[in-house]
Each structure stands twice: as C-alpha cells, then as structure tokens.
Design a protein around this motif. Structure first.
Motif, PDB file in Angstrom:
ATOM      1  N   ARG A 115       0.840  -1.196   0.000  1.00  0.00           N
ATOM      2  CA  ARG A 115       0.000   0.000   0.000  1.00  0.00           C
ATOM      3  C   ARG A 115       0.881   1.254   0.000  1.00  0.00           C
ATOM      4  N   ASP A 133      -9.299  -5.242   1.974  1.00  0.00           N
ATOM      5  CA  ASP A 133      -9.062  -4.561   3.249  1.00  0.00           C
ATOM      6  C   ASP A 133      -9.912  -3.305   3.361  1.00  0.00           C
ATOM      7  N   ASP A 134     -10.000  -2.554   2.272  1.00  0.00           N
ATOM      8  CA  ASP A 134     -10.801  -1.323   2.281  1.00  0.00           C
ATOM      9  C   ASP A 134     -12.273  -1.634   2.531  1.00  0.00           C
ATOM     10  N   ALA A 137     -12.591  -2.290   6.230  1.00  0.00           N
ATOM     11  CA  ALA A 137     -12.403  -1.045   6.973  1.00  0.00           C
ATOM     12  C   ALA A 137     -13.630  -0.150   6.877  1.00  0.00           C
ATOM     13  N   ARG A 144      -7.209  -4.383  11.726  1.00  0.00           N
ATOM     14  CA  ARG A 144      -5.774  -4.403  11.465  1.00  0.00           C
ATOM     15  C   ARG A 144      -5.486  -5.417  10.372  1.00  0.00           C
ATOM     16  N   TRP A 199      -7.009  -1.776  20.893  1.00  0.00           N
ATOM     17  CA  TRP A 199      -6.732  -0.923  19.751  1.00  0.00           C
ATOM     18  C   TRP A 199      -8.027  -0.507  19.052  1.00  0.00           C
ATOM     19  N   GLY A 201      -9.755   1.953  15.496  1.00  0.00           N
ATOM     20  CA  GLY A 201      -9.486   2.485  14.173  1.00  0.00           C
ATOM     21  C   GLY A 201      -9.006   1.439  13.197  1.00  0.00           C
ATOM     22  N   VAL A 202      -8.417   1.912  12.111  1.00  0.00           N
ATOM     23  CA  VAL A 202      -7.989   1.063  11.001  1.00  0.00           C
ATOM     24  C   VAL A 202      -6.507   1.265  10.757  1.00  0.00           C
ATOM     25  N   GLY A 203      -5.793   0.190  10.493  1.00  0.00           N
ATOM     26  CA  GLY A 203      -4.377   0.322  10.198  1.00  0.00           C
ATOM     27  C   GLY A 203      -3.768  -0.968   9.706  1.00  0.00           C
ATOM     28  N   GLU A 204      -2.504  -0.872   9.319  1.00  0.00           N
ATOM     29  CA  GLU A 204      -1.737  -2.032   8.886  1.00  0.00           C
ATOM     30  C   GLU A 204      -0.699  -2.382   9.943  1.00  0.00           C
ATOM     31  N   VAL A 205      -0.402  -3.663  10.044  1.00  0.00           N
ATOM     32  CA  VAL A 205       0.663  -4.148  10.921  1.00  0.00           C
ATOM     33  C   VAL A 205       1.627  -4.957  10.054  1.00  0.00           C
ATOM     34  N   THR A 278       7.933  -3.438  13.417  1.00  0.00           N
ATOM     35  CA  THR A 278       7.556  -4.096  12.160  1.00  0.00           C
ATOM     36  C   THR A 278       8.348  -5.369  11.891  1.00  0.00           C
TER      37      THR A 278
END
Length: 298
Positions: A115, A133-134, A137, A144, A199, A201-205, A278
């Motif tokens: 991304r 993913d979108d 979300a 995540r 946790w 919201g939305v995010g990447e790990v 990461t």
C-alpha cells in the motif's frame, strides 16, 4: 468470543493452535468456520465451537459472527475463480455485512505489503487484497491488516527440488533483497491482536521478518544449514505462467500472480522500513533448521 476462518489452512491452523495453547490463560471461547470439520484434529474439535460451511456464504457468517467479539479473516485461495475480485472482495462482501449486523468489534485480516507504493495498483493479487481490506475497513469495525511479504514457508513447495537437485527458483533478480516472514510469526502477531482488543481504528501491521534477503543469500544459508550445496535459479515470468496454467489455474488468477511477482521485483515489498515494531523474530536460518531441514530429510 474469537472466530477463526481457514482453521485448517497454512496460517489459520497456526492461529488456532496458538489460541488453544494459551486457552487456560486467556479464557476466550473459540469458534471456527470450516467446510469439512473432519479435517480438524480430534483434540481440536472437542475444544471449539464449529460452524460448518464456507465463510464466503452469507448464512454461514451470519451464524458464525453472532456473539463474536473478534474475527480472524483470511480469504482462501480459489485457483479456478473467474476473477481476482471473486477471490477477495466478492468473497468478503457477505462477511462485511455480517460484521455490521452483529456489531463485531475487531477484525484481524491477512493481507500484503505494498500500500502506498508506485506499483500497488498493478500488483495482481496484492491489489485485490488491498481492495478487500478497504471493504472491511469501511464497515467501521476496528481493523488491522497484517501486511506480509513473501512467506519463508512457501519454499516447502520446492522441497523435492531442493533435496534432489539442490535448486530452488524464484522470479526476482538473484541479488535483489526483500523481506521474508515465517508463517508462525504472522500467526502469533495475529493472536496478539485478537487477544488485546484495546486498539481502535484502522491500520496495517507489517510483519517483515528480521532481515532482507536475496535469492543468493537464501541459497547460502540453506547450504550451510542443510550441509549440501543449494543454488538459486531465476525463473522467467513466462515459465511461471506456464507452470501455473499447467496446474489448471484460471487465466485471471495466473495473470494476477504474474502481475504480483512483477511488482515484487519492482519494489512492492520494500515500501516499509524495518523497526522493532515491524520486524518479526524468526530468522531464515532458524526457519531452515526448524522447518525446512526436517522436511528435506523426510
């Protein structure tokens, strides 16, 4: 309650194992969605709630998500699908509706790196996965996405060639370094998120492994661990295309794999820097000793 999809798959089975191992401590109720419950080990079937069917089916996910606090989501491979959208976004649409209907709080999904890179919109399976993913979300759930590079464990598909000929193949340039992750580390990262749930919201790990390696680097490490010469041979995209087509894979999926591998060779997996957060712990040398060597000897 935590719902686990693909509990007999490469990652899902490990997620389930880690959760079951820690069950006396975390006390979570576990539910799995599985097409064939007989594929679950007997010891597992007695410890989980089972919903039989496909997690791409609206009625199945509606039953499975009732009362759920968190979901581990992975869209399974479908080698004969008519399109990449069918594998990822279309498959996930019923689940997205069920997440909202049942007020599920948290979802951890298996996705990919890329991304924000220049090739993210032409990376085949990765592009379709990011679109999935979108969709998740947009439901408003805390989400995540585990942003993964190529898996070390994919080399197990080449055990026979490594054992009999001392050769493994890939489509990247032999000296191009990129991150690699062990499936076990991906599973343990997922479990940590599924159990925490503080946790929002939305995010990447990202799960990047501890170092970037090239095909030549991997060959040197394999040779050391296995005690025999192993070399890397670069495979053309045309050869890879013929290999996938020969397995009966649909043209859309073949094209998706070719686009993904081309994008990886153009830096798809190199857009995120490695940090203590990461990076993941298992080195390729450790993985070779713990996973590859027993497979080669078997």
């Amino acid at each position: 309650m935590i719902v686990i999809t693909t509990p007999t798959g490469q990652i899902g089975s490990r997620v389930l194992d880690v959760l079951l191992d820690g069950a006396p401590t975390h006390g979570e109720q576990l539910r799995v969605i599985v097409r064939d419950p007989d594929k679950l080990p007997d010891a597992v079937r007695t410890r989980v709630d089972i919903v039989t069917g496909s997690h791409g089916d609206a009625e199945v996910v509606d039953r499975a998500f009732a009362g759920a606090d968190a979901v581990f989501w992975l869209a399974p491979p479908d080698p004969r699908a008519s399109s990449l959208d069918a594998v990822y976004r279309d498959f996930t649409c019923p689940a997205a509706k069920a997440l909202t209907a049942h007020g599920v709080g948290h979802v951890v999904g298996v996705s990919a790196l890329g991304r924000g890179t220049a090739v993210a919109d032409r990376a085949g399976h990765v592009t379709a996965s990011l679109d999935m993913d979108d969709l998740i979300a947009d439901t408003g759930v805390a989400f995540r996405a585990l942003a993964n590079p190529s898996f070390m464990d994919n080399l197990l598909w080449q055990v026979a060639s490594i054992r009999d000929h001392g050769v493994f193949t890939g489509t990247a340039a032999a000296d191009r370094r990129a991150p690699l992750a062990a499936v076990q580390d991906i599973a343990e990262t997922a479990v940590g998120l599924l159990l925490d749930r503080t946790w929002t919201g939305v995010g990447e790990v990202p799960v990047l492994g501890p170092e970037d390696l090239s095909g030549n680097d991997m060959a040197r490490i394999m040779s050391d661990v296995l005690g025999r010469p192993v070399r890397y041979e670069r495979q053309s995209l045309g050869e890879l295309r013929a290999q996938f087509a020969g397995r009966g894979m649909s043209d859309a999926l073949v094209q998706g794999y070719i686009a993904m591998m081309r994008a990886k060779d153009e830096g798809l997996d190199n857009g995120v820097g490695r940090t203590p957060e990461t990076g993941s712990p298992t080195t390729f040398r450790e993985w070779c000793a713990q996973v590859l060597m027993p497979a080669v000897r078997a």
